[in-house]
Design an enzyme around this catalytic site. Structure first.
Site, PDB file in Angstrom:
ATOM      1  N   ASP A  69       0.880  -1.126   0.014  1.00 55.06           N
ATOM      2  CA  ASP A  69       0.036   0.077  -0.151  1.00 55.06           C
ATOM      3  C   ASP A  69       0.892   1.201  -0.229  1.00 55.06           C
ATOM      4  O   ASP A  69       1.876   1.231   0.506  1.00 55.06           O
ATOM      5  CB  ASP A  69      -0.966  -0.019   1.186  1.00 55.06           C
ATOM      6  CG  ASP A  69      -0.423  -0.369   2.307  1.00 55.06           C
ATOM      7  OD1 ASP A  69       0.792  -0.834   2.469  1.00 55.06           O
ATOM      8  OD2 ASP A  69      -1.109  -0.747   3.253  1.00 55.06           O
ATOM      9  N   GLU A 128      -5.651   3.411   3.478  1.00 59.24           N
ATOM     10  CA  GLU A 128      -6.338   4.171   4.735  1.00 59.24           C
ATOM     11  C   GLU A 128      -7.657   4.724   4.622  1.00 59.24           C
ATOM     12  O   GLU A 128      -8.407   5.097   5.483  1.00 59.24           O
ATOM     13  CB  GLU A 128      -5.258   5.129   5.259  1.00 59.24           C
ATOM     14  CG  GLU A 128      -4.094   4.930   5.699  1.00 59.24           C
ATOM     15  CD  GLU A 128      -3.719   4.080   6.742  1.00 59.24           C
ATOM     16  OE1 GLU A 128      -4.949   4.124   7.487  1.00 59.24           O
ATOM     17  OE2 GLU A 128      -3.133   3.224   7.259  1.00 59.24           O
TER      18      GLU A 128
END
Length: 375
Positions: A69, A128
């Site tokens: 990520d 997120e």
């Protein structure tokens, strides 16, 4: 690629944290690195602010996936780094700078040391929020290059360097954002009887929400409702017409998530009646639980224990959320914790992971992926 070079990459990335689907500088930095490799070894395609990078095998029978990520968090950094965030109000406080760097290290190894199978690297945006894994996996590129198995890691500040931890089955919880808006009737602080005070309603609602965990969820199950932010009103002598609650829901089962939401909606409906107000609920981003493949995870743990000197631990499940759960819901795979020995935890403004953990992770994954390619 040497450890010093990887550490510099991590520091470069640490300087430019960007939030979900705004990772433009991050994407360009990664593309600049990937474009240095010969095209006959590496095929690169962009998706929104993310990247797919396929390292071609010499005789591919399967594709092994690895996800990293790439987004940061809206946190003002408080480290003493001389390479701290150059973007005020934003920081890589969840270790995604580490995750990207480790992926680059693994990718470099397999570009320079070909194995039989393909290795697909997914540099995923918006972990997120609002969530990039599910749409990335549903893209045409992912359908064309869909891996047969997939892995990922997450840094663990509380674990020492040289330690990894994971478990077969459920690793991370189901999570959902929660936003509740209340609208009543404002007015003068001296005349409360002519108003419908939304600060009072909001306070009552927070208390009632906690009864869901205490009285509606099986005590042998686990769930958490956190209200992290309340806003309401304008000044001290005006009764608030509006209030907003912002929080998260976390459960260890899909059934409990459904039950929690059902009870939230019933309680909020009661607030509407009891406080003569209007309400609106928004669940925002929702993340699927990370359910590690039993066989692959056991195999990984046994391989690392038997073939390396690293400390492998079986951990318990955590109430943290990770949208990698959408990937392992569709593809056999697993995630594990990587020890980075920081005195400050995830999402903390002073998080300072030990950079020697980068080499540990690269070594582990290069060995394991090579092992899987020989099966």
């Amino acid at each position: 690629m040497g450890t010093e070079h990887l550490i510099q990459i991590r520091r470069d990335l640490h300087r430019i944290p960007e939030i979900g689907f705004q990772e433009f500088k991050t994407q360009q930095y990664l593309l600049n690195l990937l474009n240095q490799f010969p095209e006959h070894r590496l095929d690169v395609k962009t998706w929104k602010t993310g990247i797919f990078a396929l390292v071609k095998g010499t005789n591919p029978q399967k594709t092994i996936g690895y996800r990293a990520d790439i987004d940061g968090l809206p946190i003002t950094e408080e480290t003493d780094y001389d390479f701290s965030s150059e973007h005020p109000g934003f920081m890589h406080a969840c270790g995604h700078d580490f995750h990207m760097t480790i992926a680059i290290g693994i990718l470099t190894h397999f570009v320079k040391n070909p194995i039989s199978d393909n290795v697909l690297f997914l540099f995923q945006p918006a972990e997120e929020g609002p969530g990039g894994a599910e749409p990335m996996l549903n893209s045409d590129i992912a359908k064309e290059w869909k891996p047969d198995i997939i892995t990922a890691l997450h840094i663990a500040p509380e674990l020492p360097v040289g330690t990894i931890a994971t478990k077969p089955g459920l690793l991370f919880a189901n999570t959902s954002e929660l936003f509740i808006d209340l609208k009543g009737k404002g007015g003068h602080a001296a005349y409360p009887h002519t108003t419908n005070d939304m600060v009072v309603a909001a306070c009552s609602l927070v208390t009632q929400l906690q009864t869901i965990i205490a009285r509606n969820i099986d005590p042998l199950d686990s769930a958490v409702i956190t209200i992290g932010k309340i806003t309401g009103g304008t000044v001290q002598n005006i009764i608030a017409e509006n209030a907003r609650l912002e929080g998260t829901i976390r459960t260890l089962s899909v059934e409990s998530m459904d039950k929690v939401k059902e009870r939230i909606e019933a309680i909020v409906k009661g607030i509407e009646i009891g406080y003569s107000c209007k309400t609106m609920i928004d669940y925002g981003s929702m993340y699927h639980q990370v359910d590690n493949d039993e066989m692959l995870t056991r195999e990984f743990m046994e391989y690392i224990s038997d073939q390396t000197s690293y400390d492998v631990r079986e951990c318990t499940e955590a109430m943290t959320g990770e949208d990698f759960g959408y990937m392992v819901d569709q593809i056999s795979g697993f995630m594990f914790w990587l020890g980075v020995g920081s005195p400050y935890g995830l999402h903390h403004a002073k998080l300072q992971p030990n950079e020697s953990a980068i080499g540990v992770a690269v070594d582990i994954m290069c060995k394991y992926i090579s092992y899987k390619a020989n099966q």
